[in-house]
Design a protein around this motif. Structure first.
Motif, PDB file in Angstrom:
ATOM      1  N   PHE A   1      17.868 -66.666  21.748  1.00 17.89           N
ATOM      2  CA  PHE A   1      18.329 -65.570  20.890  1.00 17.89           C
ATOM      3  C   PHE A   1      17.572 -65.559  19.568  1.00 17.89           C
ATOM      4  O   PHE A   1      17.873 -64.785  18.681  1.00 17.89           O
ATOM      5  CB  PHE A   1      19.836 -65.716  20.621  1.00 17.89           C
TER       6      PHE A   1
ATOM      7  N   LEU B   1      27.790 -65.091  25.551  1.00 21.91           N
ATOM      8  CA  LEU B   1      28.599 -66.052  24.795  1.00 21.91           C
ATOM      9  C   LEU B   1      28.964 -67.254  25.665  1.00 21.91           C
ATOM     10  O   LEU B   1      29.080 -68.380  25.163  1.00 21.91           O
ATOM     11  CB  LEU B   1      29.863 -65.385  24.240  1.00 21.91           C
TER      12      LEU B   1
ATOM     13  N   LEU C   1      26.274 -69.705  25.584  1.00 20.57           N
ATOM     14  CA  LEU C   1      26.261 -70.484  24.338  1.00 20.57           C
ATOM     15  C   LEU C   1      27.436 -71.447  24.237  1.00 20.57           C
ATOM     16  O   LEU C   1      27.547 -72.181  23.260  1.00 20.57           O
ATOM     17  CB  LEU C   1      26.270 -69.531  23.138  1.00 20.57           C
TER      18      LEU C   1
ATOM     19  N   VAL D   1      30.617 -70.649  23.916  1.00 25.00           N
ATOM     20  CA  VAL D   1      31.598 -70.187  22.931  1.00 25.00           C
ATOM     21  C   VAL D   1      33.002 -70.322  23.505  1.00 25.00           C
ATOM     22  O   VAL D   1      33.280 -69.845  24.609  1.00 25.00           O
ATOM     23  CB  VAL D   1      31.309 -68.717  22.551  1.00 25.00           C
ATOM     24  N   VAL D   2      33.873 -70.971  22.746  1.00 26.73           N
ATOM     25  CA  VAL D   2      35.253 -71.146  23.188  1.00 26.73           C
ATOM     26  C   VAL D   2      35.921 -69.774  23.241  1.00 26.73           C
ATOM     27  O   VAL D   2      35.871 -69.011  22.274  1.00 26.73           O
ATOM     28  CB  VAL D   2      36.022 -72.063  22.215  1.00 26.73           C
TER      29      VAL D   2
ATOM     30  N   LEU E   1      31.523 -66.255  16.636  1.00 28.62           N
ATOM     31  CA  LEU E   1      30.252 -65.605  16.958  1.00 28.62           C
ATOM     32  C   LEU E   1      30.472 -64.110  17.170  1.00 28.62           C
ATOM     33  O   LEU E   1      31.128 -63.720  18.118  1.00 28.62           O
ATOM     34  CB  LEU E   1      29.696 -66.234  18.232  1.00 28.62           C
TER      35      LEU E   1
ATOM     36  N   PRO F   1      25.317 -63.025  19.542  1.00 32.42           N
ATOM     37  CA  PRO F   1      24.671 -64.259  20.007  1.00 32.42           C
ATOM     38  C   PRO F   1      23.597 -64.783  19.048  1.00 32.42           C
ATOM     39  O   PRO F   1      23.387 -65.995  18.948  1.00 32.42           O
ATOM     40  CB  PRO F   1      24.052 -63.840  21.343  1.00 32.42           C
ATOM     41  N   LYS F   2      22.951 -63.873  18.322  1.00 30.86           N
ATOM     42  CA  LYS F   2      21.882 -64.312  17.414  1.00 30.86           C
ATOM     43  C   LYS F   2      22.429 -65.189  16.289  1.00 30.86           C
ATOM     44  O   LYS F   2      21.684 -65.974  15.694  1.00 30.86           O
ATOM     45  CB  LYS F   2      21.165 -63.101  16.814  1.00 30.86           C
TER      46      LYS F   2
ATOM     47  N   SER G   1      24.230 -67.637  16.572  1.00 32.85           N
ATOM     48  CA  SER G   1      24.162 -69.044  16.985  1.00 32.85           C
ATOM     49  C   SER G   1      22.917 -69.712  16.410  1.00 32.85           C
ATOM     50  O   SER G   1      22.917 -70.912  16.113  1.00 32.85           O
ATOM     51  CB  SER G   1      24.169 -69.158  18.507  1.00 32.85           C
ATOM     52  N   VAL G   2      21.862 -68.926  16.241  1.00 33.92           N
ATOM     53  CA  VAL G   2      20.602 -69.472  15.708  1.00 33.92           C
ATOM     54  C   VAL G   2      20.810 -69.934  14.260  1.00 33.92           C
ATOM     55  O   VAL G   2      20.336 -71.007  13.854  1.00 33.92           O
ATOM     56  CB  VAL G   2      19.482 -68.415  15.785  1.00 33.92           C
TER      57      VAL G   2
ATOM     58  N   GLU H   1      22.575 -73.188  14.205  1.00 36.39           N
ATOM     59  CA  GLU H   1      21.698 -74.300  14.605  1.00 36.39           C
ATOM     60  C   GLU H   1      20.828 -74.737  13.429  1.00 36.39           C
ATOM     61  O   GLU H   1      20.610 -75.933  13.217  1.00 36.39           O
ATOM     62  CB  GLU H   1      20.810 -73.874  15.775  1.00 36.39           C
TER      63      GLU H   1
ATOM     64  N   LEU I   1      31.550 -73.095  18.517  1.00 35.35           N
ATOM     65  CA  LEU I   1      31.581 -71.637  18.385  1.00 35.35           C
ATOM     66  C   LEU I   1      32.799 -71.048  19.093  1.00 35.35           C
ATOM     67  O   LEU I   1      33.176 -71.510  20.182  1.00 35.35           O
ATOM     68  CB  LEU I   1      30.297 -71.046  18.977  1.00 35.35           C
TER      69      LEU I   1
ATOM     70  N   GLU J   1      14.932 -69.294   4.019  1.00 39.02           N
ATOM     71  CA  GLU J   1      15.124 -68.540   5.258  1.00 39.02           C
ATOM     72  C   GLU J   1      16.558 -68.701   5.766  1.00 39.02           C
ATOM     73  O   GLU J   1      17.228 -67.731   6.131  1.00 39.02           O
ATOM     74  CB  GLU J   1      14.145 -69.014   6.334  1.00 39.02           C
TER      75      GLU J   1
END
Lengths: 153, 271
Positions: free
Chosen positions: A39, A90, A93, A95-96, B12, B15-16, B18-19, B22, B39, B238
């Motif tokens: 992503f 999700l 990933l 995700v819960v 979340l 999905p982006k 999540s980056v 991280e 998440l 960033e």
């Protein structure tokens, strides 16, 4: 198992890379592939999904180009655009509370072919390529795969 | 420094996102402060986990912060927030040629709102209307319940509310100041065609929330690393741009009165 008239085998070796990617070794070649699906628009490596689309393009478009060449069809250029749609990102990933099972729910390939060849003969060559393309025929048994060819000149 | 990872919960909405988490986790790890990110698909689940002790800390929306306080009997603590979480406002906007001059002029009119649980595009704006004597029912509230559970983090409902206004389906719409600024810049909203009719009082947005029993010997090192992030450091910039801040600030809980009042008015937690 070795190749025979009934089946052929390909194999690779991989080592896991930090961050979820892999180094891929095949024969004397090596490629580094990132995560299966990324992503991150700044991801420096090709993701597995992108490699898959590249493989499908090679499978279908590359085969089409070879067939067209064998048939001496005049083609100046071929371009293709491919996309894959992931269901339940999700869940991928972790995700819960997310639902569903991640899978490719649609893969689309649109090839644009330019050249002097008779369009009808190009369509015949495209249909031949689709019949003979093993990755395409595998994927379309599992999900929706749209593969179209458009003659541009 | 404790080697037990601090487990941070985050919801979340894309999905982006999540980056971003991280990158933040890697920042903490590289500063010898182990951190895991868990998440969640919505804020209810995240607060469930916070209350159950499954996570140490929750990156909570303002509504989730109120809910955490409600669930914990007011014992949770807000330990950090972005500079941009402080003193936000929402606007009620109308077409430039609207006859409305004051909020009271919206009596009997149609007001386009974001999702049911959006503090900035539904709850606080409806609180503003109430402060001007307009109770629900004195106007037609047109909600845009996109991705309920994300507390308006997903701006889809807020944007749809504006589109309803632009199509003539409403007489006013609600949005946060940041989106008014962004959308009038990117062309989503033509600032010549729309104007701000009224603005809410300032309110605060997201916070890192912990339970009262989160130990100081884990909290302090984590906060110390968090505050090491500097916008002047290009390697941090960033990450901070992605998260939408220039500086981490201490958490404060004085900016949630307007939301609490709106929740009470609308019976939000009793629904």
């Amino acid at each position: 198992m070795t190749d025979s008239l009934d089946r052929a085998l390909v194999s690779v070796r991989i080592t896991a890379e930090p961050g979820g990617g892999v180094s891929l070794y095949a024969r004397k070649e090596k490629a580094v592939i990132g995560r299966g699906w990324s992503f991150d628009i700044a991801e420096p490596r090709l993701s597995g999904a992108e490699v898959l689309l590249g493989a499908l393009a090679s499978d279908v478009v590359g085969l089409f180009a070879r067939i067209a060449a064998q048939r001496r069809l005049g083609i100046d250029e071929i371009e293709a655009k491919l996309s894959a749609e992931l269901a339940a990102p999700l869940a991928l990933l972790g995700v819960v509370g997310s639902a569903g099972e991640p899978h490719y729910q649609a893969i689309r390939l649109r090839a644009y072919v330019g050249g002097s060849a008779d369009p009808a003969k190009l369509v015949e060559a495209w249909e031949e390529a689709l019949r003979r393309a093993p990755l395409y025929n595998t994927l379309r048994r599992a999900t929706v795969v749209e593969a179209r060819m458009q003659v541009t000149s | 420094m404790s080697t037990k990872p601090v487990i941070v919960g985050a919801v979340l909405y894309d999905p982006k996102v999540s980056v971003i988490w991280e990158i933040i986790r890697d920042f903490f790890e590289s500063n010898q402060c182990p951190m895991d990110v868990k998440l969640y698909a919505d804020y209810d689940l995240q607060n469930d986990a916070l209350m159950a002790g499954e996570i140490d800390m929750a990156w909570n929306s303002p509504l989730a912060w109120l809910d955490a306080q409600r669930r914990s009997g007011g014992t949770c603590r807000a330990i950090a927030m972005r500079d941009t979480d402080r003193d936000r406002v929402s606007h009620l906007i109308v077409p430039a040629d609207s006859p409305a001059v004051t909020v009271a002029d919206l009596r009997g009119k149609r007001v386009a709102l974001g999702a049911e649980d959006s503090p900035q595009a539904r709850l606080i704006p409806q609180g503003l209307l109430a402060r001007h004597g307009l109770r629900p029912g004195d106007y037609e509230a047109i909600r845009h319940d996109l991705l309920v559970g994300l507390h308006g983090d997903h701006i889809g409902g807020e944007k749809e509310a504006f589109f309803t206004l632009s199509r003539g389906g409403a007489d006013a719409s609600a949005l946060i100041d940041l989106n008014w600024e962004a959308w009038t810049k990117d062309g989503t909203i033509d600032p010549v065609k729309y104007r701000v009719l009224a603005t809410t009082e300032p309110y605060d947005h997201c916070v890192f929330a912990v339970r009262d029993d989160f130990p100081a010997d884990r909290e302090e090192p984590w906060l110390e690393v968090l505050h090491r992030m500097s916008y002047d450091d290009p390697t941090h910039r960033e990450m901070m741009d992605l998260e939408g801040l220039k500086k981490w600030e201490p958490g404060r809980t004085t900016g949630f009165d307007a939301l609490a009042e709106a929740c009470e008015l609308l019976g939000f937690f009793n629904r």
